[in-house]
Write an enzyme that holds these catalytic residues in place. Structure first.
Site, PDB file in Angstrom:
ATOM      1  N   VAL A   1       0.825  -1.208   0.000  1.00 31.40           N
ATOM      2  CA  VAL A   1       0.000   0.000   0.000  1.00 31.40           C
ATOM      3  C   VAL A   1       0.858   1.256   0.000  1.00 31.40           C
ATOM      4  O   VAL A   1       0.680   2.170  -0.801  1.00 31.40           O
ATOM      5  CB  VAL A   1      -0.957   0.012   1.218  1.00 31.40           C
TER       6      VAL A   1
ATOM      7  N   ASP B   1      10.350   3.094   6.638  1.00 33.99           N
ATOM      8  CA  ASP B   1      10.068   1.686   6.916  1.00 33.99           C
ATOM      9  C   ASP B   1      11.092   1.187   7.930  1.00 33.99           C
ATOM     10  O   ASP B   1      12.266   1.589   7.892  1.00 33.99           O
ATOM     11  CB  ASP B   1      10.138   0.851   5.633  1.00 33.99           C
TER      12      ASP B   1
ATOM     13  N   ARG C   1      14.545  -3.507   3.126  1.00 33.92           N
ATOM     14  CA  ARG C   1      13.509  -2.989   2.236  1.00 33.92           C
ATOM     15  C   ARG C   1      13.869  -1.582   1.765  1.00 33.92           C
ATOM     16  O   ARG C   1      13.755  -1.253   0.584  1.00 33.92           O
ATOM     17  CB  ARG C   1      12.167  -2.984   2.977  1.00 33.92           C
TER      18      ARG C   1
ATOM     19  N   THR D   1      -3.041  -4.431   9.178  1.00 33.21           N
ATOM     20  CA  THR D   1      -3.903  -4.669  10.343  1.00 33.21           C
ATOM     21  C   THR D   1      -4.330  -6.131  10.328  1.00 33.21           C
ATOM     22  O   THR D   1      -5.384  -6.474   9.796  1.00 33.21           O
ATOM     23  CB  THR D   1      -5.135  -3.744  10.322  1.00 33.21           C
TER      24      THR D   1
ATOM     25  N   THR E   1      -6.939  -0.583   7.145  1.00 32.55           N
ATOM     26  CA  THR E   1      -8.330  -1.005   7.288  1.00 32.55           C
ATOM     27  C   THR E   1      -8.621  -1.372   8.738  1.00 32.55           C
ATOM     28  O   THR E   1      -7.945  -2.218   9.326  1.00 32.55           O
ATOM     29  CB  THR E   1      -8.626  -2.210   6.385  1.00 32.55           C
TER      30      THR E   1
ATOM     31  N   CYS F   1      -6.656  -8.821   3.102  1.00 33.02           N
ATOM     32  CA  CYS F   1      -7.837  -7.948   3.169  1.00 33.02           C
ATOM     33  C   CYS F   1      -9.120  -8.738   3.363  1.00 33.02           C
ATOM     34  O   CYS F   1      -9.699  -8.746   4.437  1.00 33.02           O
ATOM     35  CB  CYS F   1      -7.918  -7.097   1.903  1.00 33.02           C
TER      36      CYS F   1
ATOM     37  N   ARG G   1       1.004 -13.630   2.003  1.00 31.38           N
ATOM     38  CA  ARG G   1       0.386 -13.397   3.310  1.00 31.38           C
ATOM     39  C   ARG G   1      -1.014 -13.996   3.375  1.00 31.38           C
ATOM     40  O   ARG G   1      -1.834 -13.801   2.483  1.00 31.38           O
ATOM     41  CB  ARG G   1       0.305 -11.897   3.606  1.00 31.38           C
TER      42      ARG G   1
END
Length: 426
Positions: A14, A32, A37, A91, A126, A266, A337
């Site tokens: 995202v 980050d 990364r 989340t 979210t 999600c 994930r």
């Protein structure tokens, strides 16, 4: 307010596309906590494949920019020059499917350490309604010593990234926005509207914006649960579910959902956030939880169907050689994930089957870290008693899968995408 300078907290699926987009118009600091990364991004490499090397190098700067551009760092002090902070951390849920707000708490503490008077903190993660103001803001106040809606302000603009989708990119998806005051809501909306070509929708409150996001994925989850149940019913009747859906889809208002494994970060997670909040208010969200129960059980159902298919073809399950095609949560995407393919694998392994896993998109180190499984990134040169097409990567659709089967071997198509005749499908 002084000139806009944006800090993006979290540079994953995202945060990075959003940071790249804003960097075409504003100075952006991407933060980050993973130094590896950060190093990769500064050299123009995005392992999530959401932003191309060309796009990334076009906006990346070697030092914090003053005009436009993106500088990625794990150094908190560099964030101090920003006046807009956008939090894009995940989340997740815990093992009991309860919301885990730890990433939000920690990122709020991070922002709180550099927060100044007049700054605006926007959350994209979210959540259920109320998390921003009831959970995150107190952390910001405690860490910074500043007072909410007097010294600093907040906004919410739920992410709508679709991993692996090169058509519906962040700038082409309409963005919902909200602010902690009407004036701040306008500022937040103007900020996103300046880079989102699809436009924005300013919600009347942060809670409304939070609720709008969490029901998007809950609605999709329930619809997929419905067609998964249809697949089970039609399998008992020996009717091809895809044929039924194709026929029903000729009506203009029929929703084109397909059965399958519902994973990812999600759809497989967000309904639990809404369910948790509903239960705190004394309401049992039966439809939402039943949809989750149906979708969470599909891995077990598919593996049992594979076992029955093999037995019908006189194939022994114990010590059988089974090739699983795909471990990512969706096609043509490296994200592993919360993939539900792992449920299929674990159930087949419980029967004593010898599993080989092939996925050209997945990073082997990531799969090993998450699931303890060895992954092939090149097609195996062997024969198998059963091949399970679990993820519809383009590479799999071009393979001659029949040539990889033993004389009595079977082919199970979870996604219903193979044009050749298959022995079993969801």
């Amino acid at each position: 307010m002084s000139k806009i300078k944006i800090g993006i907290i979290g540079l994953g699926y995202v945060g990075l596309p959003l940071a790249r987009l804003f960097a075409t118009k504003y100075p952006v600091i991407g933060f980050d906590i993973n130094p590896k990364r950060v190093s990769e991004l500064q050299s123009g490499i995005d392992s999530t494949l959401e932003v191309s090397e060309e796009e990334l190098k076009k906006v990346t700067t070697n030092e914090p920019p003053n005009e436009i551009g993106l500088f990625c760092t794990d150094n908190l002090e560099i964030l101090e020059s920003c006046n807009y902070y956008i939090v894009t951390v995940p989340t997740p849920v815990d093992r009991t499917n309860r919301p885990d707000l730890t990433p939000l708490y920690k990122s709020s503490e991070t922002v709180g350490k550099v927060l100044k008077k007049g700054d605006i903190v926007i959350y994209e993660s979210t959540v259920y309604p109320g998390v921003t103001e009831d959970e995150c803001i107190p952390v910001l106040e405690k860490t910074s010593g500043l007072i909410f809606n007097k010294d600093f302000y907040a906004g919410y603009s739920p992410e709508r990234i679709n991993p692996g989708d090169k058509k519906h990119t962040v700038d082409k998806i309409l963005k919902v926005t909200a602010g902690s005051t009407p004036e701040v809501g306008k500022k937040v909306d103007d900020l996103y509207a300046s880079v989102i070509s699809a436009g924005t929708h300013l919600a009347p409150s942060i809670k409304v914006a939070e609720a709008s996001k969490v029901i998007e994925n809950s609605q999709r989850d329930i619809n997929i649960a419905f067609v998964n149940e249809l697949a089970k019913i039609f399998n008992l009747m020996d009717i091809d579910t895809n044929d039924v859906l194709e026929a029903a889809g000729t009506k203009w208002n029929f929703l084109p959902f397909k059965p399958g494994l519902v994973g990812g970060h999600c759809i497989g997670v967000d309904p639990y956030y809404l369910a948790q909040k509903a239960q705190e208010f004394g309401y049992h969200p039966g439809i939402i939880l039943e949809g989750r129960r149906m979708n969470d059980g599909m891995g077990r159902y598919i593996s049992s169907e594979v076992v029955k298919l093999m037995l019908r073809h006189d194939l022994k399950i114990k010590n059988s050689k089974i090739l699983i095609l795909g471990i990512t949560f969706k096609e043509n995407c490296p994200d592993v994930r919360n993939t539900k393919v792992i449920d299929v694998i674990n159930n087949l392994k419980s029967y004593g089957a010898d599993i080989t896993l092939y996925d050209p998109w997945a990073e082997p180190k990531e799969v090993m870290k998450e699931y303890g499984l060895h992954t092939l990134t090149a097609a195996p040169n062997d024969s198998y008693d059963c091949i399970v097409l679990a993820v519809a990567h383009n590479e799999f659709l071009k393979m001659n899968l029949r040539s990889m089967l033993s004389p009595n071997g079977v082919l199970y198509d979870v996604k219903g995408v193979l044009k050749e005749k298959v022995d079993g499908r969801l």
